[in-house]
Design an enzyme around this catalytic site. Structure first.
Site, PDB file in Angstrom:
ATOM      1  N   ARG A   1      19.124 -13.000  14.697  1.00  0.00           N
ATOM      2  CA  ARG A   1      18.875 -11.642  15.150  1.00  0.00           C
ATOM      3  C   ARG A   1      17.791 -11.684  16.224  1.00  0.00           C
ATOM      4  O   ARG A   1      16.724 -12.256  16.026  1.00  0.00           O
ATOM      5  CB  ARG A   1      18.397 -10.758  13.996  1.00  0.00           C
ATOM      6  CG  ARG A   1      18.117  -9.329  14.463  1.00  0.00           C
ATOM      7  CD  ARG A   1      17.424  -8.515  13.389  1.00  0.00           C
ATOM      8  NE  ARG A   1      17.191  -7.147  13.865  1.00  0.00           N
ATOM      9  CZ  ARG A   1      16.070  -6.474  13.646  1.00  0.00           C
ATOM     10  NH1 ARG A   1      15.065  -7.034  13.000  1.00  0.00           N
ATOM     11  NH2 ARG A   1      15.938  -5.240  14.093  1.00  0.00           N
TER      12      ARG A   1
ATOM     13  N   GLU B   1      23.422  -5.165   8.459  1.00  0.00           N
ATOM     14  CA  GLU B   1      23.256  -5.810   9.753  1.00  0.00           C
ATOM     15  C   GLU B   1      23.487  -7.318   9.675  1.00  0.00           C
ATOM     16  O   GLU B   1      24.045  -7.915  10.601  1.00  0.00           O
ATOM     17  CB  GLU B   1      21.860  -5.511  10.303  1.00  0.00           C
ATOM     18  CG  GLU B   1      21.656  -4.040  10.629  1.00  0.00           C
ATOM     19  CD  GLU B   1      20.218  -3.689  10.941  1.00  0.00           C
ATOM     20  OE1 GLU B   1      19.842  -3.769  12.118  1.00  0.00           O
ATOM     21  OE2 GLU B   1      19.471  -3.341  10.007  1.00  0.00           O
TER      22      GLU B   1
ATOM     23  N   GLY C   1      15.628   5.245   8.630  1.00  0.00           N
ATOM     24  CA  GLY C   1      14.793   4.422   7.768  1.00  0.00           C
ATOM     25  C   GLY C   1      13.357   4.616   8.197  1.00  0.00           C
ATOM     26  O   GLY C   1      13.006   5.657   8.740  1.00  0.00           O
ATOM     27  N   ASN C   2      12.503   3.627   7.980  1.00  0.00           N
ATOM     28  CA  ASN C   2      11.142   3.735   8.491  1.00  0.00           C
ATOM     29  C   ASN C   2      11.169   3.840  10.012  1.00  0.00           C
ATOM     30  O   ASN C   2      10.399   4.560  10.621  1.00  0.00           O
ATOM     31  CB  ASN C   2      10.305   2.538   8.053  1.00  0.00           C
ATOM     32  CG  ASN C   2       8.839   2.728   8.376  1.00  0.00           C
ATOM     33  OD1 ASN C   2       8.234   3.723   8.001  1.00  0.00           O
ATOM     34  ND2 ASN C   2       8.264   1.788   9.102  1.00  0.00           N
TER      35      ASN C   2
ATOM     36  N   ARG D   1       6.042   6.197  13.603  1.00  0.00           N
ATOM     37  CA  ARG D   1       6.182   6.433  15.041  1.00  0.00           C
ATOM     38  C   ARG D   1       6.397   7.920  15.305  1.00  0.00           C
ATOM     39  O   ARG D   1       7.089   8.605  14.566  1.00  0.00           O
ATOM     40  CB  ARG D   1       7.359   5.640  15.621  1.00  0.00           C
ATOM     41  CG  ARG D   1       7.220   4.134  15.507  1.00  0.00           C
ATOM     42  CD  ARG D   1       8.398   3.457  16.202  1.00  0.00           C
ATOM     43  NE  ARG D   1       8.400   2.028  15.979  1.00  0.00           N
ATOM     44  CZ  ARG D   1       9.412   1.343  15.424  1.00  0.00           C
ATOM     45  NH1 ARG D   1      10.506   1.993  15.036  1.00  0.00           N
ATOM     46  NH2 ARG D   1       9.328   0.049  15.260  1.00  0.00           N
TER      47      ARG D   1
ATOM     48  N   LYS E   1      13.596 -13.924   7.202  1.00  0.00           N
ATOM     49  CA  LYS E   1      14.625 -13.438   6.293  1.00  0.00           C
ATOM     50  C   LYS E   1      15.927 -14.176   6.622  1.00  0.00           C
ATOM     51  O   LYS E   1      16.227 -14.424   7.795  1.00  0.00           O
ATOM     52  CB  LYS E   1      14.831 -11.926   6.460  1.00  0.00           C
ATOM     53  CG  LYS E   1      13.591 -11.102   6.166  1.00  0.00           C
ATOM     54  CD  LYS E   1      13.845  -9.624   6.457  1.00  0.00           C
ATOM     55  CE  LYS E   1      12.585  -8.792   6.267  1.00  0.00           C
ATOM     56  NZ  LYS E   1      12.808  -7.367   6.607  1.00  0.00           N
TER      57      LYS E   1
ATOM     58  N   ASN F   1      16.604 -13.963  10.541  1.00  0.00           N
ATOM     59  CA  ASN F   1      15.804 -12.935  11.208  1.00  0.00           C
ATOM     60  C   ASN F   1      14.349 -13.382  11.135  1.00  0.00           C
ATOM     61  O   ASN F   1      13.693 -13.240  10.108  1.00  0.00           O
ATOM     62  CB  ASN F   1      16.004 -11.582  10.520  1.00  0.00           C
ATOM     63  CG  ASN F   1      15.192 -10.472  11.165  1.00  0.00           C
ATOM     64  OD1 ASN F   1      14.473 -10.691  12.140  1.00  0.00           O
ATOM     65  ND2 ASN F   1      15.286  -9.272  10.616  1.00  0.00           N
TER      66      ASN F   1
ATOM     67  N   GLY G   1      18.772   7.562   5.128  1.00  0.00           N
ATOM     68  CA  GLY G   1      20.103   8.144   5.318  1.00  0.00           C
ATOM     69  C   GLY G   1      21.042   7.882   4.161  1.00  0.00           C
ATOM     70  O   GLY G   1      21.869   8.728   3.811  1.00  0.00           O
TER      71      GLY G   1
ATOM     72  N   HIS H   1      18.529  -0.784  17.026  1.00  0.00           N
ATOM     73  CA  HIS H   1      19.386  -0.602  15.842  1.00  0.00           C
ATOM     74  C   HIS H   1      20.862  -0.742  16.194  1.00  0.00           C
ATOM     75  O   HIS H   1      21.739  -0.280  15.451  1.00  0.00           O
ATOM     76  CB  HIS H   1      19.181   0.777  15.181  1.00  0.00           C
ATOM     77  CG  HIS H   1      17.839   0.983  14.579  1.00  0.00           C
ATOM     78  ND1 HIS H   1      17.187   2.201  14.620  1.00  0.00           N
ATOM     79  CD2 HIS H   1      16.995   0.147  13.931  1.00  0.00           C
ATOM     80  CE1 HIS H   1      16.013   2.101  14.019  1.00  0.00           C
ATOM     81  NE2 HIS H   1      15.866   0.861  13.593  1.00  0.00           N
TER      82      HIS H   1
END
Length: 408
Positions: free
Chosen positions: A98, A392, A217-218, A248, A24, A17, A339, A187
């Site tokens: 990703r 993921e 999440g964020n 956001r 990552k 990623n 969550g 997502h």
């Protein structure tokens, strides 16, 4: 530094990623579904970079190391990654990347060639903060590992099953035809993964299930999944639409942007920056981290209490809307950092929804999540409410294994 070997002989997938300032990665042994190597290269584009990684040796022992990299760019970052692979004698069989935005072109994991990379770069107009970095990482990996199959897995792909009446906006046709204005959703890899986990837990084929997935999440989004396929999702043309998030705003009146530009004498870029990075939980409470907000709320902070009320209220609205869209549902899924870990957010998001069959068990909900799937609904007549740990990277590895015809 001499490091214990990972000893990788079985097929493995390196999942990468590439972000704007980070790389990552995880290396999965497919047969055992085990993470052999996991790392974060941080500080790309900065004067000081770092590389933190963990690996599993041939004896099953885990090791950890962190090194300073100095001034860092993507090339130096990937050089650091290949050095670790060499040090622990791990050679991937395939690589998965990703990619945030696949537009309408990519509805599934796709083997990468020059045409695919070029398309990802062209889609940067829809994801200017993400696709350029994704593409740059891909190009470097193609040069470093020319013999390996490499696969792009797109965050938007899962949502391309939405019907046109769900993904189209009520704006002029030319906006869609000429500029690609439509709901894309994000997502998708996470929503798909937890949907599959739910199917396994419920012991039913995913193709027979109607689910509401809440990735909190964020960044946060909801998805309506009908017979295993996404038919609606809360994020839209960009990740700004939908649920209230860490920084956001989520859904707002579009005329608000024009009004605030004129009234506060702000530029379009300043309004965009504010809505993406200084709104949501941060805009209401002054803090974007839900853990800190919940602590402040417990201490009686009114702004934090309001932020939590707004956050959960908007989740409830989407749950109700998606129940109406799906007609009937088999489970509601909670995932993502909030969550999975916030009992209070789950409780308030399900509060006073008994008439819809949503009955949360306070004791089950309050227990720390220690397994991949946890049921938190109260009685046998309640709609299943499941807390599912998303993964993921593992989902990407599985898709890469299938797309590149690796035998597990």
């Amino acid at each position: 530094m001499t490091q214990p070997n990972a000893t990788v002989n079985a097929p493995s997938v390196l999942v990468i990623n590439s972000g704007s300032s980070t790389i990552k990665y995880q290396l999965f042994a497919l047969a055992s579904d085990t993470v052999l190597l996991k790392g974060l290269i941080d500080g790309v584009g900065h004067e000081q970079g770092s590389h933190h990684y963990q690996w599993l040796d041939g004896l099953g022992q885990r090791h950890e190391n962190e090194v300073t990299l100095g001034q860092l760019d993507f090339d130096r970052g990937f050089t650091a990654l290949t050095k670790v692979l060499s040090d622990i004698q791990a050679t991937p069989t395939a690589i998965g990347h990703r990619v945030v935005h696949g537009g309408e072109q990519f509805s599934q994991a796709t083997l990468i060639d020059e045409t695919v990379v070029t398309a990802i770069e062209q889609l940067a107009i829809l994801a200017p903060l993400h696709n350029p970095a994704n593409a740059q990482g891909i190009r470097i990996c193609l040069a470093l590992f020319p013999a390996l199959p490499q696969v792009a897995v797109f965050d938007t792909a899962f949502h391309l099953t939405m019907p046109d009446y769900a993904y189209r906006y009520p704006v002029p046709e030319s906006w869609y035809q000429d500029y690609g204005v439509r709901r894309y959703g994000f997502h998708g890899t996470s929503h798909y993964y937890v949907a599959q986990q739910a199917a396994t837990y419920l012991d039913k084929p995913l193709s027979e299930l109607n689910l509401i997935s809440l990735h909190l999440g964020n960044g946060a989004s909801a998805a309506a999944i009908q017979q295993g396929q996404c038919i609606d999702t809360s994020m839209g043309f960009t990740p700004l639409e939908g649920l209230m998030m860490g920084t956001r705003s989520g859904d707002i009146d579009p005329a608000l942007t024009l009004y605030i530009e004129q009234s506060a004498n702000m530029t379009t870029d300043e309004v965009n920056e504010t809505l993406n990075h200084h709104s949501g939980l941060k805009g209401i409470s002054g803090e974007s981290d839900m853990r800190k907000i919940l602590q402040a709320k417990a201490s009686g902070d009114k702004k934090s209490n309001l932020a939590v009320q707004m956050y959960c209220y908007r989740i409830k609205k989407y749950i109700g809307a998606y129940i109406a869209v799906l007609g009937s549902i088999d489970a509601i899924l909670f995932t993502g950092g909030i969550g999975e870990n916030s009992a209070l957010i789950r409780q308030q998001s399900c509060d006073k929804m008994d008439t819809l069959g949503i009955k949360i068990d306070t004791k089950l909900n309050s227990k720390p999540v220690s397994v991949d799937v946890s049921a938190i609904h109260s009685a046998s007549d309640s709609l299943p409410l499941l807390v599912i740990k998303t993964d993921e990277e593992r989902q990407i590895a599985h898709q890469v294994g299938a797309e590149s015809n690796i035998v597990w």
